[in-house]
Scaffold this motif. Structure first.
Motif, short mmCIF file in Angstrom:
data_model
loop_
_atom_site.label_atom_id
_atom_site.label_comp_id
_atom_site.label_asym_id
_atom_site.label_seq_id
_atom_site.Cartn_x
_atom_site.Cartn_y
_atom_site.Cartn_z
N LYS A 429 0.86 -1.18 0.00
CA LYS A 429 0.00 0.00 0.00
C LYS A 429 0.90 1.23 0.00
O LYS A 429 1.63 1.48 0.95
CB LYS A 429 -0.92 0.01 1.22
CG LYS A 429 -1.92 -1.14 1.23
CD LYS A 429 -2.85 -1.05 2.42
CE LYS A 429 -3.87 -2.18 2.41
NZ LYS A 429 -4.81 -2.12 3.57
N THR A 457 -1.63 -1.42 -4.19
CA THR A 457 -2.61 -0.33 -4.18
C THR A 457 -1.93 0.94 -3.71
O THR A 457 -0.82 0.91 -3.15
CB THR A 457 -3.80 -0.66 -3.26
OG1 THR A 457 -3.32 -0.87 -1.92
CG2 THR A 457 -4.53 -1.91 -3.73
N GLY A 459 -2.55 5.57 -2.92
CA GLY A 459 -3.37 6.77 -2.88
C GLY A 459 -3.13 7.63 -4.11
O GLY A 459 -2.51 7.21 -5.09
N ASP A 460 -3.63 8.85 -4.06
CA ASP A 460 -3.49 9.77 -5.18
C ASP A 460 -2.02 10.00 -5.51
O ASP A 460 -1.18 10.19 -4.61
CB ASP A 460 -4.16 11.11 -4.87
CG ASP A 460 -5.67 10.97 -4.74
OD1 ASP A 460 -6.26 10.26 -5.57
OD2 ASP A 460 -6.25 11.56 -3.81
N ILE A 481 -10.01 -2.14 -6.44
CA ILE A 481 -10.23 -1.65 -5.08
C ILE A 481 -9.30 -2.39 -4.14
O ILE A 481 -8.87 -3.50 -4.43
CB ILE A 481 -11.70 -1.83 -4.63
CG1 ILE A 481 -12.11 -3.30 -4.71
CG2 ILE A 481 -12.64 -0.96 -5.46
CD1 ILE A 481 -13.50 -3.58 -4.17
N ASP A 482 -8.96 -1.76 -3.01
CA ASP A 482 -8.03 -2.39 -2.08
C ASP A 482 -8.78 -3.29 -1.10
O ASP A 482 -10.01 -3.46 -1.19
CB ASP A 482 -7.20 -1.33 -1.34
CG ASP A 482 -8.05 -0.39 -0.51
OD1 ASP A 482 -9.22 -0.73 -0.18
OD2 ASP A 482 -7.56 0.70 -0.18
N GLY A 484 -9.59 -2.80 1.86
CA GLY A 484 -10.57 -2.06 2.66
C GLY A 484 -11.75 -1.56 1.86
O GLY A 484 -12.48 -0.67 2.31
N ASN A 485 -11.92 -2.08 0.64
CA ASN A 485 -13.01 -1.72 -0.25
C ASN A 485 -12.95 -0.25 -0.67
O ASN A 485 -13.96 0.36 -1.00
CB ASN A 485 -14.37 -2.02 0.39
CG ASN A 485 -15.44 -2.33 -0.65
OD1 ASN A 485 -15.12 -2.86 -1.73
ND2 ASN A 485 -16.68 -2.00 -0.36
N GLN A 486 -11.73 0.32 -0.67
CA GLN A 486 -11.52 1.68 -1.13
C GLN A 486 -10.94 1.66 -2.54
O GLN A 486 -10.20 0.74 -2.91
CB GLN A 486 -10.56 2.42 -0.19
CG GLN A 486 -11.08 2.57 1.23
CD GLN A 486 -12.34 3.40 1.29
OE1 GLN A 486 -12.45 4.45 0.66
NE2 GLN A 486 -13.33 2.91 2.04
N PRO A 487 -11.26 2.66 -3.36
CA PRO A 487 -10.74 2.67 -4.74
C PRO A 487 -9.22 2.78 -4.77
O PRO A 487 -8.63 3.52 -3.99
CB PRO A 487 -11.40 3.89 -5.36
CG PRO A 487 -11.80 4.77 -4.21
CD PRO A 487 -12.12 3.84 -3.09
N ASN A 488 -8.63 2.01 -5.64
CA ASN A 488 -7.18 2.05 -5.83
C ASN A 488 -6.84 3.24 -6.72
O ASN A 488 -7.35 3.37 -7.83
CB ASN A 488 -6.70 0.74 -6.48
CG ASN A 488 -5.19 0.64 -6.58
OD1 ASN A 488 -4.47 1.52 -6.12
ND2 ASN A 488 -4.73 -0.44 -7.17
N LYS A 489 -5.97 4.11 -6.24
CA LYS A 489 -5.60 5.31 -6.99
C LYS A 489 -4.13 5.32 -7.37
O LYS A 489 -3.54 6.38 -7.60
CB LYS A 489 -5.94 6.56 -6.16
CG LYS A 489 -7.43 6.71 -5.87
CD LYS A 489 -7.72 7.98 -5.09
CE LYS A 489 -9.22 8.12 -4.82
NZ LYS A 489 -9.53 9.36 -4.06
#
Length: 721
Positions: A429, A457, A459-460, A481-482, A484-489
């Motif tokens: 991450k 995965t 962040g921005d 998505i990672d 944690g069910n958050q979008p992979n950026k």
């Protein structure tokens, strides 16, 4: 003379420096202050042995707090450094040993060294040729100078054969040559071992065909020049592949691989190369008879148990080939030792009489054409500079996962040490606006044995770099998505000098054997993936991603298998840009950009694909100076092969080997058509080894030969490997 920033700053009166420091601290905004605080925390956490990292962090803190006066002096000091460096280089340019590469042809022109092709980005240089030109001329007409010329021009190992010495002729009674008999001695094992090689010593009958055209060899005016394109690459104190408590294989993936010798430097300039001076596979009998030449610390190979190298007196060199039952099933190895340690250099195998009580390590040399796919060659120039902190595994952190977790806020570098197995499937991450580099230490090639997908995965505006590792079992996975069910950026993903093993992988330790699966899976649209100087298996990607591959091999293990496509393996994948790359297998991409590459692919008999290589959007992209199988659906090709329908049978890539792990893996065969061997935009070869500029090396050698050959002699250039 040196005008660095600190020296200039110290020349100012103290009152101005104090005011400048206060001004710098007062103008620091909140975000910069936070960044300085993070740097200070990193600085406080560094141990004493990381003095260079501490100095870099202190320098960064100083730059962030720099006042306007010091900032101005930094610009002036920078320009003074440029001027100082330029003055020093002008002096260095007077000498061939120290001059810049662009100056070499000019110095060569002064002494009449002409006719060499200048290649700006080549891995070889004309410097040795120019430096030794005077020495060449003093010894012109001798075989030794031709051999040295071949080495200096091509920067390959070379050996020269004077074929008139090997003619079976009626001898002149006043000049007898007792060693040159007209029959072969069947008791001379070494002569028989080297038959039809550059080191053949058995007399032959005359062959009147011209050697320059590689037709005949054995004649009075003939001189043979052999070039060894496959180099000998070391692996030191590596963990071998363990089959059971007694049997091991030198290769970490359990492949049968020939062991190569470490070429010895020739002692005198008049000495012609012998087998020990060039990179060749070790024969069993040679290693048996000359054990002290090849076996031991710092030599071609050694086996170590614990901290002690196995005594050569207790080693038996033999054939450890597979023993099979009546049904063809492998039930063991031949010649398992009863008391000694057995080594087979042809298959790269070692067997013990009793199970070693301590870990086994091996040091050996393997053959390959270029520095690609990881290895002990230097890669330091590819490391990301200024990226801190640096955590070493296992010195600083015991596992790769723990080291990556420690960089979850700051980003940084995880450096894996030693040529060992690392049994992990890390989850990576990357924090927003940061970068993480997972790399092998310089001159190391660790093996990461994964049991599944290595998820990446971020962040921005985050980037991940993978450098120098061999990855077995698992695959690199960039999900949408990672966990944690958050979008992979994640923004960028770079793979440099790595091997993502093509095809099936064996069981290693507790990780079970894995079938041939895609080794790179990209589910994230908008991601930019860059692959350079790597060997990689199948690739699956979504439309919207961009994948750029340079100087690499993409191998689907079979030209009818799918090398590149979408996630299903049946539709168009990401936009693909390929340069100086060999792709083995079918390709289906949204947009194709290809240059100086080989696409070695074919359709099955009842294939559902309309073509072996196809692009969805034909109005975008380009295809130039590359080989595509006939019928490919690609943008309008420019100078691609086969050029006409009549050439489709004759003009096809021919490889020395397509088996991953072989020394000649993906190397173009000597009889490969010239349209491919010299078909790139700069007349080099197409494919993964384009940057070696092999045709240019041979052309440069041909251009210089006439000056140093004796009158009426003719030379032929052959490939020893």
């Amino acid at each position: 003379m040196s005008f660095n920033l600190e020296k200039l700053y110290e020349l100012l009166p103290s009152i101005y420096r104090l005011r400048d420091i206060e001004t710098g601290k007062n103008t620091v905004n909140q975000s910069v202050a936070k960044y300085i605080g993070e740097l200070q925390i990193q600085l406080n956490g560094l141990a004493d042995q990381y003095g260079q990292q501490a100095a870099d962090i202190r320098r960064e803190i100083d730059e962030q707090q720099r006042g306007p006066l010091k900032a101005l002096l930094a610009v002036i000091a920078g320009q003074l450094d440029v001027l100082d460096e330029n003055l020093e280089q002008l002096y260095d340019d007077q000498f061939i040993e120290t001059c810049a590469e662009w100056v070499v042809p000019y110095i060569g022109d002064l002494i009449g060294t002409r006719g060499l092709l200048s290649i700006s980005d080549a891995e070889f240089s004309q410097r040795p040729v120019v430096a030794n030109t005077i020495g060449y001329r003093r010894r012109k007409g001798t075989a030794s100078v031709v051999e040295q010329l071949a080495r200096d021009v091509t920067e390959w190992n070379a050996s020269v054969v004077e074929y008139f010495l090997l003619l079976a002729t009626t001898q002149y009674m006043n000049h007898l040559r007792p060693s040159n008999v007209a029959i072969a001695n069947l008791r001379d094992w070494k002569s028989l071992l080297y038959i039809n090689t550059p080191f053949d010593t058995i007399p032959h009958t005359a062959d009147v065909r011209r050697i320059e055209r590689k037709r005949g060899k054995y004649n009075i005016p003939n001189l043979g020049i052999f070039l060894w394109r496959i180099g000998s690459h070391p692996l030191t104190l590596a963990t071998p592949y363990k089959i059971d408590s007694l049997r091991y294989q030198f290769d970490a993936l359990g492949k049968d691989t020939p062991l190569y010798n470490l070429p010895e430097a020739e002692e005198t300039i008049t000495h012609l190369a012998k087998p020990v001076n060039v990179p060749i596979p070790l024969a069993r009998r040679i290693l048996h008879k000359e054990m002290t030449t090849y076996y031991g610390k710092g030599l071609s190979l050694s086996v170590q148990v614990g901290n002690n190298i196995v005594d050569p007196a207790t080693i038996s060199i033999c054939d450890l080939g597979d023993e099979k039952d009546i049904n063809g099933n492998v039930i063991g190895w031949y010649n398992m030792p009863a008391s000694k340690t057995a080594i087979d250099p042809v298959l790269g195998r070692v067997a013990f009489a009793s199970a070693p009580s301590q870990p086994v390590k091996v040091s050996y040399h393997y053959g390959f054409t270029a520095n690609m796919g990881g290895g002990e060659y230097g890669r330091q120039d590819t490391f990301t500079t200024g990226l801190l902190p640096l955590l070493r595994v296992p010195t600083d952190k015991p596992t790769i996962q723990q080291a990556i977790d420690a960089l979850s806020v700051s980003g940084g570098v995880v450096e894996v040490e030693y040529n060992d197995y690392y049994f992990e499937t890390p989850v990576i991450k990357v924090p927003a606006n940061k970068k993480i580099e997972l790399r092998a230490a310089d001159e190391c090639r660790p093996v990461l044995v994964a049991s599944g997908g290595i998820e990446i995965t971020g962040g921005d505006s985050s980037d991940f770099i993978l450098n120098g590792l061999l990855i077995s079992g698992g695959y690199m996975h960039v999900p949408l998505i990672d966990s944690g069910n958050q979008p992979n950026k994640l923004s960028g993903f770079q793979i440099q000098h790595c091997t993502l093993v093509p095809g099936a992988t064996p069981a290693i330790g507790t990780v079970t054997a894995a079938p041939s699966i895609p080794r790179l899976v990209v589910e994230l649209p908008g991601l930019n993936v860059q692959v350079d100087k790597s060997i990689i298996g199948r690739i699956r990607s979504v439309d919207g991603a961009n994948i750029t591959i340079t100087n690499s091999i993409v191998d689907a293990i079979g030209k009818t298998e799918v090398a590149f496509s979408d996630l299903s393996g049946q539709d168009a994948g990401a936009s693909l840009s390929v340069t100086n790359t060999t792709v083995i297998g079918k390709v289906y991409t949204m947009v194709m950009n290809a240059s100086d590459s080989i696409f070695f692919a074919a359709l099955l008999k009842n294939d559902t694909w309309p073509a072996a290589v196809l692009a969805e959007r034909l109005q975008q992209g380009c295809a130039r100076f590359s080989y595509f199988p006939p019928g490919s659906i690609i943008p309008k090709p420019y100078n691609c092969q086969p050029a006409t329908a009549g050439d489709k049978v004759r003009v096809q890539p021919l490889f020395t080997s397509l088996n991953y792990g072989d020394p000649g893996y993906c190397q173009l065969h000597a009889i490969c058509p010239c349209e491919i061997k010299e078909g790139a935009d700069d007349a080099a070869e197409m494919g993964a080894f384009h940057s070696l500029y092999q045709p240019q090396r041979v052309s440069n050698l041909r251009a210089r030969l006439d000056e140093y050959l004796r009158f009426s002699m003719e030379a032929g250039i052959f490939y020893g490997s």
